[in-house]
Design a protein around this motif. Sequence first.
Motif, PDB file in Angstrom:
ATOM      1  N   HIS A 113     -55.093 -58.967  37.455  1.00  0.00           N
ATOM      2  CA  HIS A 113     -55.315 -58.687  38.772  1.00  0.00           C
ATOM      3  C   HIS A 113     -57.016 -57.387  38.420  1.00  0.00           C
ATOM      4  O   HIS A 113     -56.432 -56.448  38.632  1.00  0.00           O
ATOM      5  CB  HIS A 113     -54.209 -57.506  39.006  1.00  0.00           C
ATOM      6  N   LYS A 117     -64.601 -58.201  37.601  1.00  0.00           N
ATOM      7  CA  LYS A 117     -64.995 -59.625  37.699  1.00  0.00           C
ATOM      8  C   LYS A 117     -64.608 -60.027  36.636  1.00  0.00           C
ATOM      9  O   LYS A 117     -65.175 -59.915  35.130  1.00  0.00           O
ATOM     10  CB  LYS A 117     -66.836 -59.703  38.401  1.00  0.00           C
ATOM     11  N   LEU A 129     -54.198 -72.477  41.652  1.00  0.00           N
ATOM     12  CA  LEU A 129     -54.606 -72.380  42.558  1.00  0.00           C
ATOM     13  C   LEU A 129     -53.817 -71.012  43.029  1.00  0.00           C
ATOM     14  O   LEU A 129     -53.432 -69.920  44.023  1.00  0.00           O
ATOM     15  CB  LEU A 129     -53.020 -73.460  42.921  1.00  0.00           C
ATOM     16  N   GLU A 130     -52.814 -70.226  41.530  1.00  0.00           N
ATOM     17  CA  GLU A 130     -52.352 -68.930  41.232  1.00  0.00           C
ATOM     18  C   GLU A 130     -53.555 -67.671  41.680  1.00  0.00           C
ATOM     19  O   GLU A 130     -53.782 -66.880  42.486  1.00  0.00           O
ATOM     20  CB  GLU A 130     -52.253 -68.662  40.320  1.00  0.00           C
ATOM     21  N   CYS A 132     -56.826 -68.503  43.039  1.00  0.00           N
ATOM     22  CA  CYS A 132     -58.321 -68.853  43.030  1.00  0.00           C
ATOM     23  C   CYS A 132     -59.129 -68.083  44.941  1.00  0.00           C
ATOM     24  O   CYS A 132     -59.866 -67.973  44.750  1.00  0.00           O
ATOM     25  CB  CYS A 132     -58.325 -70.717  44.259  1.00  0.00           C
ATOM     26  N   ASN A 133     -57.795 -67.283  44.960  1.00  0.00           N
ATOM     27  CA  ASN A 133     -57.818 -66.386  46.401  1.00  0.00           C
ATOM     28  C   ASN A 133     -57.630 -65.361  44.792  1.00  0.00           C
ATOM     29  O   ASN A 133     -57.818 -63.799  46.679  1.00  0.00           O
ATOM     30  CB  ASN A 133     -57.405 -66.561  46.998  1.00  0.00           C
ATOM     31  N   ARG A 134     -57.466 -64.475  44.187  1.00  0.00           N
ATOM     32  CA  ARG A 134     -57.743 -63.685  44.013  1.00  0.00           C
ATOM     33  C   ARG A 134     -58.437 -62.380  43.878  1.00  0.00           C
ATOM     34  O   ARG A 134     -59.867 -63.309  43.517  1.00  0.00           O
ATOM     35  CB  ARG A 134     -57.023 -63.744  42.162  1.00  0.00           C
ATOM     36  N   PRO A 135     -58.944 -61.564  44.066  1.00  0.00           N
ATOM     37  CA  PRO A 135     -60.042 -60.423  43.874  1.00  0.00           C
ATOM     38  C   PRO A 135     -60.757 -60.315  42.724  1.00  0.00           C
ATOM     39  O   PRO A 135     -60.169 -60.314  41.852  1.00  0.00           O
ATOM     40  CB  PRO A 135     -59.448 -60.057  44.429  1.00  0.00           C
ATOM     41  N   GLU A 138     -63.413 -65.402  38.982  1.00  0.00           N
ATOM     42  CA  GLU A 138     -63.615 -66.762  39.727  1.00  0.00           C
ATOM     43  C   GLU A 138     -62.735 -67.904  39.179  1.00  0.00           C
ATOM     44  O   GLU A 138     -62.526 -67.651  37.648  1.00  0.00           O
ATOM     45  CB  GLU A 138     -65.519 -67.024  39.374  1.00  0.00           C
TER      46      GLU A 138
END
Length: 255
Positions: A113, A117, A129-130, A132-135, A138
């Motif tokens: 986390h 960036k 998949l784990e 791909c939507n994590r703040p 990329e």
Amino acid sequence: MKSITERHQLILQKLQENGKLNIPQLIEEMNVSGVTVRKDLKLLEDKKLLFRTRGGASMQNPYAIERPINEKEFIKSDEKKRIAKTALSLIGPNDSIMIGSGTTVYELARALHPEKKIIVITPALKVALELCNRPNIEVLQLGGLVHQSSSSTAGSFAEKILEELSCGVLFLGVDGIDLDHGLTITNIMEASLNQKMIALAQTVVVLADSSKFDRRGLGKICNLEQIDYIITDKQVNRSTVSQIEKMGVKVIVAE
């Protein structure tokens, strides 16, 4: 109710007779809860008397043959989580990293986390998949043939993409660490991809629990001298650690 010693004797006896056991069978036979059975299996695994598997236990080393990733993830799961959390300290802000396939490096993805960036390159579908939507993350997913057992891509397509890339840190999972033979994995195609990833990384970090030492898989990845760090758990043999560090590899023991 049986004492802990009686339970352990029964578990080992049944394993000797059948080679493997499942948790529901042990719950019924010993008249205890699933929590108690899992604690018993972990204690026996810590003593190197059996190997925990998905839903049970086995006498056979699960790393000696190729097994599905969803089965491996239950083996030494606590140790893998500690290893992954220790590995986070090697990731810098605005870094570009690669995460290979395997259950220990997947735990790194779960724990990742970042406050700033970073770019994550990976052949592993579960890792992608784990994350791909994590703040602040990329994800660049390597393409190619998906290997069913590991849920990871390998082959010429994935290797072709790597020719155009570079990264700061590679986090690698392995099936075997041998002082003479180096790092190995059970799948030959993935071994080739791992070799390519090592070639373009500035720093190579192997995440491996102590059961991986003094073992060999089918496909060789590289010699020990080609990596920078190994992060493992506190059950690792200290003599082995000393010999590896003489080769110039820093071994970090996760507490």
